[in-house]
Design a protein around this motif. Sequence first.
Motif, PDB file in Angstrom:
ATOM      1  N   CYS A   1       0.827  -1.205   0.000  1.00 35.25           N
ATOM      2  CA  CYS A   1       0.000   0.000   0.000  1.00 35.25           C
ATOM      3  C   CYS A   1       0.866   1.262   0.000  1.00 35.25           C
ATOM      4  N   ARG A   2       0.293   2.324  -0.487  1.00 40.05           N
ATOM      5  CA  ARG A   2       1.030   3.595  -0.587  1.00 40.05           C
ATOM      6  C   ARG A   2       1.464   4.118   0.776  1.00 40.05           C
ATOM      7  N   ASP A   3       0.630   3.937   1.801  1.00 41.31           N
ATOM      8  CA  ASP A   3       1.006   4.401   3.138  1.00 41.31           C
ATOM      9  C   ASP A   3       2.275   3.701   3.619  1.00 41.31           C
ATOM     10  N   CYS A   4       2.333   2.393   3.490  1.00 44.50           N
ATOM     11  CA  CYS A   4       3.525   1.647   3.924  1.00 44.50           C
ATOM     12  C   CYS A   4       4.741   2.033   3.088  1.00 44.50           C
ATOM     13  N   ARG A   5       4.550   2.198   1.794  1.00 43.85           N
ATOM     14  CA  ARG A   5       5.677   2.591   0.940  1.00 43.85           C
ATOM     15  C   ARG A   5       6.205   3.961   1.348  1.00 43.85           C
ATOM     16  N   ARG A   6       5.327   4.885   1.619  1.00 45.54           N
ATOM     17  CA  ARG A   6       5.764   6.228   2.026  1.00 45.54           C
ATOM     18  C   ARG A   6       6.438   6.209   3.388  1.00 45.54           C
ATOM     19  N   HIS A   7       5.864   5.451   4.309  1.00 49.63           N
ATOM     20  CA  HIS A   7       6.441   5.380   5.647  1.00 49.63           C
ATOM     21  C   HIS A   7       7.867   4.828   5.616  1.00 49.63           C
TER      22      HIS A   7
END
Length: 123
Positions: free
Chosen positions: A29-35
């Motif tokens: 997911c984008r959230d995990c990738r950004r984090h």
Amino acid sequence: MNQFTGTCLCGAVQFTASEQPLRIGICHCRDCRRHHGAAFYAAAVFDRHAVTITGTYAAHAGRAFCPECGSSVFARCGDEIELHLGALSNGETLVPTYELWTEQRLPWVQPLPAAQQFARGRD
């Protein structure tokens, strides 16, 4: 192996898991990738009672990191703690068995052979 250990980059935050993980997975997911600043997030999920954490850490939205070096080290979700595979010192035997949010997987990242694929969450 019944014990897994790890630290942040500078060693100020340490953790030990005294049991085998409940599951091991990857999230796209984008959230995990950004984090994580990475193409995907890989973690071993343990019961919170099986994990001991020492050192001072900071957290945002359940995601913990070292305030000294900035390393993302673990996440809390309910009664579970997700230990980042990259922070484990001895996690080479832990192989992800599932992938989440594959609909957001980067196009150049290939699926893991034999891992169960979920377009979104596991539910």
